[in-house]
Motif scaffolding. Sequence first.
Motif, PDB file in Angstrom:
ATOM      1  N   PRO A  60      15.584   4.337   0.297  1.00 56.91           N
ATOM      2  CA  PRO A  60      15.495   3.040  -0.650  1.00 56.91           C
ATOM      3  C   PRO A  60      15.101   3.207  -2.095  1.00 56.91           C
TER       4      PRO A  60
ATOM      5  N   GLY B 232      11.163  -1.907  -0.441  1.00 58.26           N
ATOM      6  CA  GLY B 232      12.301  -1.130   0.246  1.00 58.26           C
ATOM      7  C   GLY B 232      11.448  -0.162   1.123  1.00 58.26           C
TER       8      GLY B 232
ATOM      9  N   GLY C  86      17.561  -0.231   1.508  1.00 63.65           N
ATOM     10  CA  GLY C  86      17.372  -0.199  -0.228  1.00 63.65           C
ATOM     11  C   GLY C  86      18.508  -1.129  -0.704  1.00 63.65           C
TER      12      GLY C  86
END
Length: 190
Positions: free
Chosen positions: A125, A103, A86
């Motif tokens: 993320p 992500g 992330g």
Amino acid sequence: MTAAISNISKHQKWYYRRLNIKRIFTSSVGAMIGIGTIAYVSAITGVNFIMPPLGATCFIAFVIPDSAFARPRNIIGGHLVSSMIGIVCSYVFGLHWWTYALGVGVAIAAMQILRILHPPAAANPLLVMLEGGVPLDFLLAPVLIGSGTLSLVAALYNKLVTKHRYFRVVLHYVANISEDAGRDRLFKSR
């Protein structure tokens, strides 16, 4: 009532299973102790170690401790890898609608490749990106310390209170490795 239950599909029978009040109570108390410990450490240090995905981690660690998802390696590793992904996505690509999807997708792929499956970590993320991007020390606090503390509390609680053999899968894995190592030494000596 029996006739009504027999007409229910197999997918709905779980609703009519007998509730295990002791298990419900012990897993709920374990989750409270786990999050409470992290919150207490946060309060006395002044550093936040709590993040929302740890609530879902509590469910896995205390309700289904036999699950591979509940292994400390998966809990800690899954949260670390997913959070790192992330952070990298937010720094490299910025915060756009597609970076959220990227992500999460990359985090899920990475957890599978590294064999550190932990479903709640797939939210990390999103958490990182919704914060507007976070510094790298986010990986230490709250991710590493929060997930590590929760893993430790879960292991101790499941061993001491519920008398659950939390590390039975780990011990089995270590035993298989030592057997394989012994077999390899035997073949090398021939």
